[in-house]
Design a protein around this motif. Structure first.
Motif, PDB file in Angstrom:
ATOM      1  N   VAL A 179       0.854  -1.190   0.000  1.00 33.69           N
ATOM      2  CA  VAL A 179       0.000   0.000   0.000  1.00 33.69           C
ATOM      3  C   VAL A 179       0.893   1.244   0.000  1.00 33.69           C
ATOM      4  CG1 VAL A 179      -1.740   1.308   1.275  1.00 33.69           C
ATOM      5  CG2 VAL A 179      -1.839  -1.213   1.211  1.00 33.69           C
ATOM      6  N   LYS A 209     -13.575   4.162   1.762  1.00 39.48           N
ATOM      7  CA  LYS A 209     -12.267   3.537   1.864  1.00 39.48           C
ATOM      8  C   LYS A 209     -12.367   2.249   2.655  1.00 39.48           C
ATOM      9  CE  LYS A 209     -11.237   6.854   5.536  1.00 39.48           C
ATOM     10  NZ  LYS A 209     -10.312   7.919   5.980  1.00 39.48           N
ATOM     11  N   LEU A 261      -6.894   1.177   4.410  1.00 42.29           N
ATOM     12  CA  LEU A 261      -5.555   0.652   4.165  1.00 42.29           C
ATOM     13  C   LEU A 261      -4.505   1.542   4.831  1.00 42.29           C
ATOM     14  CD1 LEU A 261      -5.913  -0.266   0.380  1.00 42.29           C
ATOM     15  CD2 LEU A 261      -5.957  -1.835   2.353  1.00 42.29           C
ATOM     16  N   SER A 301      -7.916  -8.924  -3.219  1.00 43.69           N
ATOM     17  CA  SER A 301      -8.598  -8.208  -2.139  1.00 43.69           C
ATOM     18  C   SER A 301      -8.843  -6.757  -2.493  1.00 43.69           C
ATOM     19  CB  SER A 301      -7.777  -8.305  -0.847  1.00 43.69           C
ATOM     20  OG  SER A 301      -7.718  -9.636  -0.378  1.00 43.69           O
ATOM     21  N   LEU A 302      -7.864  -6.155  -3.159  1.00 44.00           N
ATOM     22  CA  LEU A 302      -8.034  -4.764  -3.582  1.00 44.00           C
ATOM     23  C   LEU A 302      -9.174  -4.614  -4.590  1.00 44.00           C
ATOM     24  CD1 LEU A 302      -4.281  -3.772  -3.984  1.00 44.00           C
ATOM     25  CD2 LEU A 302      -5.874  -2.812  -2.299  1.00 44.00           C
ATOM     26  N   GLY A 340     -12.420  -4.825  -2.767  1.00 41.02           N
ATOM     27  CA  GLY A 340     -12.665  -3.572  -2.049  1.00 41.02           C
ATOM     28  C   GLY A 340     -13.082  -2.459  -2.987  1.00 41.02           C
ATOM     29  N   LEU A 341     -12.491  -2.440  -4.160  1.00 34.58           N
ATOM     30  CA  LEU A 341     -12.821  -1.413  -5.152  1.00 34.58           C
ATOM     31  C   LEU A 341     -14.245  -1.584  -5.672  1.00 34.58           C
ATOM     32  CD1 LEU A 341     -11.683   0.881  -7.056  1.00 34.58           C
ATOM     33  CD2 LEU A 341     -11.187  -0.964  -8.678  1.00 34.58           C
ATOM     34  N   ASP A 343      -9.050   4.172  -1.427  1.00 32.41           N
ATOM     35  CA  ASP A 343      -7.666   3.771  -1.152  1.00 32.41           C
ATOM     36  C   ASP A 343      -7.294   2.507  -1.933  1.00 32.41           C
ATOM     37  OD1 ASP A 343      -9.441   2.356   0.425  1.00 32.41           O
ATOM     38  OD2 ASP A 343      -8.303   2.577   2.304  1.00 32.41           O
ATOM     39  N   ALA A 344      -8.269   1.654  -2.223  1.00 29.91           N
ATOM     40  CA  ALA A 344      -8.012   0.493  -3.079  1.00 29.91           C
ATOM     41  C   ALA A 344      -7.713   0.936  -4.504  1.00 29.91           C
ATOM     42  CB  ALA A 344      -9.206  -0.452  -3.069  1.00 29.91           C
ATOM     43  N   THR A 399      -4.135   2.293  -4.583  1.00 29.76           N
ATOM     44  CA  THR A 399      -3.141   1.225  -4.450  1.00 29.76           C
ATOM     45  C   THR A 399      -3.021   0.422  -5.742  1.00 29.76           C
ATOM     46  OG1 THR A 399      -3.590   1.089  -2.075  1.00 29.76           O
ATOM     47  CG2 THR A 399      -2.475  -0.790  -3.093  1.00 29.76           C
ATOM     48  N   HIS A 451     -12.462  -6.881   5.187  1.00 29.74           N
ATOM     49  CA  HIS A 451     -10.999  -6.823   5.179  1.00 29.74           C
ATOM     50  C   HIS A 451     -10.549  -6.545   6.606  1.00 29.74           C
ATOM     51  CE1 HIS A 451      -6.889  -6.028   4.064  1.00 29.74           C
ATOM     52  NE2 HIS A 451      -6.945  -4.807   4.583  1.00 29.74           N
TER      53      HIS A 451
END
Length: 386
Positions: A68, A81, A84, A94-95, A98-99, A106-107, A110, A183
């Motif tokens: 990150v 967010k 992260l 995982s990103l 999350g997105l 923040d995903a 990153t 997460h």
């Protein structure tokens, strides 16, 4: 090509919206669909698209773990967010979850840094993809959709993006259909309240909100059809005045599309659509086809038996040899005098030069006026009328 005229849906209050059939690619209804507007987190559809493209190309791996970056500190307290922390290690998978599910800014940051090295290069790729997809009224200035000068799109362009994402990366729906994202200690329900709601056909795509954009959603649904198949449709709603209103508008549009239109399949990719005359060849007929499944959305009160096809060679005369897959002509599908579909035709099989005698006979016929352009007409060869 827009669908044939039919009474527009009533009860949609958003200032800009569009209904798109995912199988035919036709716009079934629209209102101010070319108005440039802030798009909020609908931006993340393109962020997702670029990352999927990088995974496909081998520049990222789904199970790869990345660090990150410090840039996530720039995510404001009121932005979506997944909390992260700079230096944290996390997988691309995982990103992406999350997105897509939690709309985490923040995903997005990153992923952009992991894929392109920095955010500005990633944004440049977003704009390159937009140009490739024909999104003429779209420009991206960031990866998350925060309000910024020169960051805008339209309902039409966002519909085009949703269609491309669906066709090129259908795995998106395995994520967007999940109702909850976790997460660590962070838990967030999907921002698209239609997912997991009363209408189980809704499986994505994305929501967005800023004060500049208003409440936005692109809702995708896939419902079974009477002929045993299924049909996907997209409702794009921009600038609604409340959270729930955007979902109400999207539901009105989806129900309207499924209730008022049906799809007919005119041709399948690579399957002969008809024949064109060919000269100086081992055969005097050339089988032709489209390079994609050809589907047409028609209002329910129009009989598809009234459709006619017209096939025209790209040049006159059409001479052998012809290679398989070579562009050799075009087609039009007509309802009455209106062209409702058109495109290119390709040779299904190769045709070699004929023997000396047949070539000589054709040469003589051509001298006396043969080989003029011919439009081969007939009923549209509907592969399915369901």
């Amino acid at each position: 090509m827009p669908a044939l005229a039919v009474a527009p849906p009533s009860g949609v209050e958003a200032p800009s919206w569009l209904l798109l059939d995912g199988d035919s690619g036709q716009v079934l209804a629209e209102h101010d669909a070319d108005q440039r507007r802030a798009m909020a987190s609908l931006t993340k559809l393109m962020t997702t698209f670029v990352v999927f493209r990088a995974i496909e190309a081998g520049r990222l791996d789904w199970d790869e773990t990345v660090t990150v970056p410090q840039a996530v500190r720039e995510v404001a307290g009121d932005e979506s967010k997944m909390y992260l922390v700079p230096g944290e290690r996390i997988s691309i998978a995982s990103l992406m979850r999350g997105l897509i599910i939690a709309s985490a800014n923040d995903a997005a940051i990153t992923l952009a840094v992991a894929q392109a090295g920095d955010i500005s290069r990633f944004v440049a790729e977003m704009n390159q993809e937009a140009a490739r997809l024909g999104m003429r009224d779209t420009r991206f200035a960031n990866v998350s959709g925060i309000t910024a000068p020169g960051h805008y799109s339209t309902a039409r362009d966002l519909g085009r993006l949703a269609l491309a994402l669906t066709r090129e990366f259908p795995g998106y729906y395995q994520i967007s259909a999940e109702p909850v994202f976790r997460h660590g200690q962070f838990v967030k329900h999907a921002t698209n309240l239609m997912v997991g709601g009363d209408d189980r056909s809704v499986d994505g795509l994305k929501t967005g909100y800023t004060s500049a954009a208003g409440y936005c959603v692109i809702a995708s649904a896939k419902r079974p059809q009477a002929n045993g198949g299924s049909r996907r449709m997209f409702a794009v709603v921009l600038g609604a005045d409340s959270d729930l209103r955007r979902f109400d508008d999207a539901k009105v549009l989806l129900d309207y599309g499924y209730n008022r239109f049906r799809n007919v399949q005119l041709a399948r990719a690579g399957v002969p659509f008809g024949d064109l005359p060919i000269w100086k060849g081992a055969s005097d007929q050339l089988g032709v086809a489209t390079d994609h499944d050809l589907v047409l959305s028609l209002p329910d009160d129009i009989d598809p038996k009234g459709l006619r096809s017209e096939l025209v060679g790209a040049r006159a005369p059409l001479l052998a040899p012809i290679s398989a897959g070579e562009a050799v002509g075009s087609y039009r599908v007509l309802l009455g005098e209106r062209v409702v579909a058109s495109g290119a035709l390709y040779a299904v099989e190769p045709v070699a030069e004929g023997g000396f005698i047949s070539r000589t006979v054709d040469a003589v016929r051509l001298l006396f006026g043969g080989g003029e352009p011919i439009a081969v007409q007939g009923d549209a060869p509907l592969a399915s009328r369901g």
